[in-house]
Design an enzyme around this catalytic site. Structure first.
Site, PDB file in Angstrom:
ATOM      1  CE  LYS A 159      34.840  52.863  44.438  1.00  0.00           C
ATOM      2  NZ  LYS A 159      35.796  53.193  45.637  1.00  0.00           N
ATOM      3  CG  ASP A 160      35.780  47.340  38.900  1.00  0.00           C
ATOM      4  OD1 ASP A 160      36.178  48.248  39.231  1.00  0.00           O
ATOM      5  OD2 ASP A 160      36.140  46.112  39.157  1.00  0.00           O
ATOM      6  CD  GLU A 215      43.797  57.438  14.653  1.00  0.00           C
ATOM      7  OE1 GLU A 215      43.492  58.636  14.030  1.00  0.00           O
ATOM      8  OE2 GLU A 215      42.727  56.780  15.264  1.00  0.00           O
ATOM      9  CG  HIS A 250      43.969  37.682  40.994  1.00  0.00           C
ATOM     10  ND1 HIS A 250      42.739  37.262  41.392  1.00  0.00           N
ATOM     11  CD2 HIS A 250      43.621  38.925  40.364  1.00  0.00           C
ATOM     12  CE1 HIS A 250      41.973  38.213  40.879  1.00  0.00           C
ATOM     13  NE2 HIS A 250      42.445  39.049  40.326  1.00  0.00           N
ATOM     14  CB  SER A 298      44.757  45.497  44.619  1.00  0.00           C
ATOM     15  OG  SER A 298      44.207  45.006  43.540  1.00  0.00           O
TER      16      SER A 298
END
Lengths: 426, 253
Positions: free
Chosen positions: A244-245, A288, A216, A220
């Site tokens: 959108k997220d 894993e 922030h 971005s």
């Protein structure tokens, strides 16, 4: 954190709180009106998705901890009790078990996004490095979590991985004894792994906070990799990117729950439904799936490193493997300083783009190598891919710094969006 | 769309990994079409009851199932009285009582399946040093567990020429290495079914595997049924959110 002039809220209760602790002002600034590049594609969903997975893991994990018995005698049975007798226990455990896999899927895609669009480059170096630190903490947490059900793979995985530290010269064996809390993986190992498995997620939360804070500050990156030039290049985070997220998260959750409900054990190993037995070694110990590429790098170093034709050995094979494995993550950590090419996005860097796709293929092949026994042609293949993995960072990228042409970039996000819909409109 | 393809590719590659674990010689098992397979799969109650009968009369002589309680048998379609009767057939050691002594009492629905041995060492001693494994999780503890167990139970044959068996070894074409300590447990007619189903080795193997699959995943039916509802909900919810997102973004596109 915020001081100075503050906009008043109409709601008296919110206003009362906010004038004393401006938490609503903060939320509005960071998630309401926060200016976000308008040209994100769906790759930009995976940060939010990873966050959802982190919260899912903490909530289901705390619930499991309420029913779990931290002892070598009781751990396996308590997990089965959760599966059979705790109300919806099977759901909580399968969500947690598969959640780890899907957390890693989200984070791997998130890392790929960062590499493809050059999100690690100035001014986001620290943001990227905090991200790699989160990845490292996740690996430690996931490893210790896999030990807790105390099945065969839990026990033998823990034995193999903790034994890595014995490769450290002089103090290695003492360190391993210290980690185990004894002379083999046993009750003290299990209890400390449980304690740390409970602790580390909250450390991750702390580093995620720093990661988001740093994001922030710089704002971005975006698919074009060019800087925001003004308000015409951005949209407020809410409602554009909250929505959108939201959609992206739901699509991801559909895949996640499909595994949870219809093939909950597909990503695990059947041997972990056999209680741990120190007297019986499984035919084939594998970690894993999300560790397999790194496991392959670890096993790729099968030779001592020293002065040729003499008996002088500087680095024994075992130590070499450990160094290569940690080195492979260190490469990610210093990536912002290796890559000094002025252009961020691979969209405008055809050479880098090809190399990066090659890197992804190499990484996937390493994953397959990690799942196979270390014999036959898998050994030279792992060695070749390990070499290529490192070559991407120390050969290809420095080469591109000097030689890759600097393409002409669009003048602004706004103009690119208007002129070429296909690139910009998600 | 790109995201979905990527996710699908990632998932596929992982499924590839997990099916690549088996070490050593590759043995193919007959692929049985189980009723509990697939997203809508359910257990066949009649097969479960027959399988339980096979376990009770054959397997339980050597193998325990410590994770299963008699009360769990209600999932097989037995009612409360039948379960009480089944549990009461066993003598369970309980205690210590007020005087400090252990004592035997008839089993109750809340008891776990009675183990054939008082402890693991007794089990080893009775079986040439190898403890017959607990069967509660057997189907989950082997790759393609149901097909594997069914194959193993039906895979006994005379050893090929040139293969020497030691005392206590048996030849099984589906066992890794083929030399197995367990003798062929099933024989035609060994268990007489109450529902008139024919008593063959193949039928016993199918039924007891069905029962063991239930024992390993007693939550399976509920899990899949819940899953269908959850996925339907999420698909509708995601579709709705996509519509809202489109509406909001239409202003800036």
């Amino acid at each position: 954190m915020a001081s100075g002039p503050r906009q008043k809220f109409d709601n008296p209760v919110i206003e009362w709180v906010d004038s004393r602790l401006p938490i609503f002002t903060l939320m509005n600034k960071e998630y309401g009106v926060f200016p976000t590049p308008r040209n994100f594609n769906y790759f930009w969903n995976f940060g939010a998705i990873a966050m959802v997975m982190l919260v899912t893991m903490i909530v289901t994990g705390i619930t499991l901890a309420m029913h779990y018995n931290t002892s070598t005698a009781g751990a396996f049975d308590s997990v089965e009790r959760i599966m059979r007798d705790v109300n919806s226990g099977w759901l909580i455990r399968y969500l947690h078990m598969n959640g780890a896999s899907f957390f890693f899927i989200a984070v791997y895609i998130h890392i790929f996004r960062g590499m493809y669009y050059g999100s690690y480059k100035k001014p986001r170096e620290l943001l990227w490095m905090l991200g790699v630190l989160i990845f490292l903490l996740m690996m430690a947490t996931a490893f210790m979590g896999y030990v807790l059900p105390w099945g065969q793979m839990s026990f033998w995985g823990a034995t193999v991985i903790t034994n890595l530290f014995s490769a450290i010269p002089l103090v290695g064996d003492s360190i391993v004894t210290f980690l185990w809390g004894g002379f083999s993986v046993d009750n003290p190992t299990l209890t400390r792994f449980f304690a740390l498995h409970y602790l580390l997620p909250f450390v991750i939360v702390g580093v995620v906070f720093l990661h988001v804070w740093a994001l922030h500050v710089t704002g971005s990156n975006n698919p074009l990799g060019i800087d925001v030039k003004g308000p015409q290049d951005t949209l407020p985070f809410h409602p554009y990117y909250t929505m959108k997220d939201m959609f992206g998260i739901l699509v991801f959750l559909i895949v996640y729950v499909a595994f949870v409900f219809f093939m909950p054990n597909a990503l695990g190993h059947p041997d972990n439904y056999i209680p741990a037995n120190p007297m019986v070694t499984p035919a084939h110990i594998v970690p894993e799936w999300y560790f397999l590429p790194f496991y392959a790098i670890l096993r790729a170093i099968t030779f001592d490193i020293g002065i040729p034709f003499t008996d002088i050995v500087f680095i024994e094979a075992k130590l070499g493997g450990v160094l290569a494995m940690f080195g492979s993550i260190a490469m990610l950590f210093i990536l912002p300083f290796l890559d000094t090419h002025p252009i961020r996005s691979a969209t405008f860097r055809p050479w880098y783009r090809i190399a990066l796709f090659g890197f992804v293929v190499v990484f996937l092949i390493l994953g397959v190598c990690g799942s196979k026994p270390a014999e036959g042609f898998w050994v030279p293949l792992s060695q070749l891919c390990t070499l290529l993995y490192f070559a991407f960072f120390v050969v290809a990228i420095p080469f591109f710094n000097k030689k890759e042409p600097v393409a002409e970039l669009p003048p602004s996000i706004h103009q690119a969006v208007l002129t070429s819909q296909p690139v910009a409109a998600e | 769309m790109r995201t979905k393809i990527l996710a699908a590719a990632l998932l596929l590659s992982m499924v590839g990994f997990s099916s690549a674990h088996a070490a050593g010689e590759h043995i193919e098992y007959p692929d049985v079409k189980w009723s509990f397979e697939g997203p809508f799969g359910t257990f066949d109650r009649a097969a479960l009851q027959r399988g339980f009968q096979v376990y009770k009369q054959v397997c339980s002589a050597c193998h325990g199932m410590k994770k299963v309680h008699y009360r769990n048998l209600s999932a097989l379609g037995y009612n409360e009285d039948e379960i009480k009767t089944i549990a009461a057939e066993y003598q369970i050691t309980d205690g210590p009582n007020d005087e400090g002594d252990m004592f035997d009492r008839p089993g109750r629905p809340s008891d776990r399946f009675k183990s054939p041995y008082p402890n693991d060492n007794a089990g080893k001693f009775a079986n040439n040093g190898a403890l017959p494994p607990d069967l509660s999780l057997m189907i989950k503890a082997r790759k393609d567990g149901a097909d594997y167990v069914h194959a193993l139970l039906t895979g006994y044959e005379t050893p090929p020429e040139g293969e020497e068996l030691l005392n206590g070894q048996h030849w099984n074409k589906y066992f890794a290495g083929h030399k197995i300590a367990m003798a062929a447990p099933l024989a035609d007619g060994a268990v007489s079914y109450e529902d008139g189903t024919e008593g063959t080795v193949e039928q016993y193997a199918l039924d007891v595997t069905h029962f063991l699959a239930w024992a390993a995943e007693p939550e399976m039916e509920k899990r899949k049924q819940t899953g269908i509802k959850v996925i339907l909900f999420l698909v509708v919810f995601a579709g709705l959110m996509y519509a809202v997102k489109r509406k909001i973004w239409s202003k800036v596109h």
